[in-house]
Motif scaffolding. Structure first.
Motif, PDB file in Angstrom:
ATOM      1  N   THR A   1     -13.767  27.952 -21.524  1.00 46.32           N
ATOM      2  CA  THR A   1     -14.791  26.938 -21.709  1.00 46.32           C
ATOM      3  C   THR A   1     -15.633  27.344 -22.686  1.00 46.32           C
ATOM      4  O   THR A   1     -16.421  28.442 -22.376  1.00 46.32           O
ATOM      5  N   ARG A   2     -15.908  26.541 -23.664  1.00 45.49           N
ATOM      6  CA  ARG A   2     -16.774  26.819 -24.902  1.00 45.49           C
ATOM      7  C   ARG A   2     -18.188  26.340 -24.501  1.00 45.49           C
ATOM      8  O   ARG A   2     -18.403  25.273 -24.254  1.00 45.49           O
ATOM      9  N   LEU A   3     -19.416  27.209 -24.333  1.00 46.17           N
ATOM     10  CA  LEU A   3     -20.519  26.843 -24.164  1.00 46.17           C
ATOM     11  C   LEU A   3     -21.255  26.629 -25.546  1.00 46.17           C
ATOM     12  O   LEU A   3     -21.075  27.411 -26.395  1.00 46.17           O
ATOM     13  N   SER A   4     -22.176  25.603 -25.383  1.00 43.25           N
ATOM     14  CA  SER A   4     -23.017  25.488 -26.779  1.00 43.25           C
ATOM     15  C   SER A   4     -23.944  26.365 -26.623  1.00 43.25           C
ATOM     16  O   SER A   4     -24.424  26.924 -25.810  1.00 43.25           O
ATOM     17  N   PHE A   5     -24.820  26.648 -28.033  1.00 44.11           N
ATOM     18  CA  PHE A   5     -25.889  27.652 -27.820  1.00 44.11           C
ATOM     19  C   PHE A   5     -26.908  27.036 -27.145  1.00 44.11           C
ATOM     20  O   PHE A   5     -27.821  27.801 -26.432  1.00 44.11           O
ATOM     21  N   LYS A   6     -26.972  25.699 -26.875  1.00 43.36           N
ATOM     22  CA  LYS A   6     -28.182  25.171 -26.024  1.00 43.36           C
ATOM     23  C   LYS A   6     -27.876  25.783 -24.622  1.00 43.36           C
ATOM     24  O   LYS A   6     -28.855  25.801 -23.779  1.00 43.36           O
ATOM     25  N   ASP A   7     -26.625  25.557 -24.168  1.00 45.06           N
ATOM     26  CA  ASP A   7     -26.428  25.974 -22.771  1.00 45.06           C
ATOM     27  C   ASP A   7     -26.674  27.412 -22.487  1.00 45.06           C
ATOM     28  O   ASP A   7     -27.194  27.895 -21.407  1.00 45.06           O
ATOM     29  N   ASN A   8     -26.359  28.229 -23.435  1.00 45.99           N
ATOM     30  CA  ASN A   8     -26.605  29.841 -23.423  1.00 45.99           C
ATOM     31  C   ASN A   8     -28.004  29.926 -23.515  1.00 45.99           C
ATOM     32  O   ASN A   8     -28.469  30.912 -22.784  1.00 45.99           O
ATOM     33  N   LEU A   9     -28.725  29.138 -24.463  1.00 47.07           N
ATOM     34  CA  LEU A   9     -30.215  29.231 -24.326  1.00 47.07           C
ATOM     35  C   LEU A   9     -31.069  28.850 -23.096  1.00 47.07           C
ATOM     36  O   LEU A   9     -31.748  29.627 -22.685  1.00 47.07           O
ATOM     37  N   ARG A  10     -30.542  27.953 -22.489  1.00 46.19           N
ATOM     38  CA  ARG A  10     -30.798  27.606 -21.233  1.00 46.19           C
ATOM     39  C   ARG A  10     -30.759  28.638 -19.900  1.00 46.19           C
ATOM     40  O   ARG A  10     -31.608  28.995 -19.252  1.00 46.19           O
ATOM     41  N   SER A  11     -29.720  29.252 -20.124  1.00 44.10           N
ATOM     42  CA  SER A  11     -29.161  30.292 -19.066  1.00 44.10           C
ATOM     43  C   SER A  11     -30.131  31.567 -19.293  1.00 44.10           C
ATOM     44  O   SER A  11     -30.698  32.142 -18.325  1.00 44.10           O
ATOM     45  N   ASP A  65     -15.775  29.488 -31.543  1.00 41.84           N
ATOM     46  CA  ASP A  65     -17.309  28.995 -31.195  1.00 41.84           C
ATOM     47  C   ASP A  65     -18.468  29.795 -32.249  1.00 41.84           C
ATOM     48  O   ASP A  65     -19.396  30.008 -31.459  1.00 41.84           O
ATOM     49  N   ALA A  66     -17.981  29.825 -33.280  1.00 43.43           N
ATOM     50  CA  ALA A  66     -19.014  30.593 -33.956  1.00 43.43           C
ATOM     51  C   ALA A  66     -20.157  29.333 -34.268  1.00 43.43           C
ATOM     52  O   ALA A  66     -19.946  28.148 -34.071  1.00 43.43           O
ATOM     53  N   ILE A  67     -21.432  29.766 -34.211  1.00 44.53           N
ATOM     54  CA  ILE A  67     -22.530  28.804 -34.059  1.00 44.53           C
ATOM     55  C   ILE A  67     -22.355  27.956 -35.134  1.00 44.53           C
ATOM     56  O   ILE A  67     -23.088  26.766 -34.899  1.00 44.53           O
ATOM     57  N   TYR A  68     -22.154  28.271 -36.536  1.00 39.89           N
ATOM     58  CA  TYR A  68     -22.257  27.114 -37.525  1.00 39.89           C
ATOM     59  C   TYR A  68     -21.209  26.258 -37.240  1.00 39.89           C
ATOM     60  O   TYR A  68     -21.430  24.947 -37.668  1.00 39.89           O
ATOM     61  N   PHE A  69     -20.044  26.291 -36.492  1.00 41.02           N
ATOM     62  CA  PHE A  69     -19.116  25.243 -36.050  1.00 41.02           C
ATOM     63  C   PHE A  69     -19.908  24.204 -35.158  1.00 41.02           C
ATOM     64  O   PHE A  69     -19.779  23.026 -35.343  1.00 41.02           O
ATOM     65  N   GLN A  70     -20.829  24.818 -34.239  1.00 42.32           N
ATOM     66  CA  GLN A  70     -21.558  23.679 -33.495  1.00 42.32           C
ATOM     67  C   GLN A  70     -22.615  22.972 -34.160  1.00 42.32           C
ATOM     68  O   GLN A  70     -22.813  21.950 -33.950  1.00 42.32           O
TER      69      GLN A  70
END
Length: 87
Positions: A1-11, A65-70
């Motif tokens: 499952t791909r996590l967004s950078f927002k989910d990673n930041l929150r974690s 899942d490269a950040i620029y795709f998000q």
């Protein structure tokens, strides 16, 4: 499952007990995304993009899942589905 950078930041923020700071950063990001979407209007409607990277005489694609795709998806850019597959 791909996590967004927002989910990673929150974690990460939760581990550091800095949830408030993380949420402020996310609100700032979403505000900037909204501004970019407004500036773009419907210029990208119906268009898909591909991203190829050229380095050292070779072309390659990035991880799905490269950040620029998000970022591109957040501003409304459609990425060619082949670049977002699990393979």
């Amino acid at each position: 499952t791909r996590l967004s950078f927002k989910d990673n930041l929150r974690s990460i923020a939760q581990l550091l007990n800095r949830q408030e700071v993380a949420e402020k950063v996310i609100v700032q990001y979403e505000s900037k995304i909204s501004a970019v979407r407004t500036l773009l209007g419907d210029r990208l409607a119906g268009k898909e993009v591909s991203i190829l990277i050229y380095n050292g005489g070779r072309f390659w694609t990035s991880a799905k899942d490269a950040i620029y795709f998000q970022f591109l998806q957040d501003i409304g850019v459609k990425i060619k589905p082949i670049f977002l597959t699990e393979e």
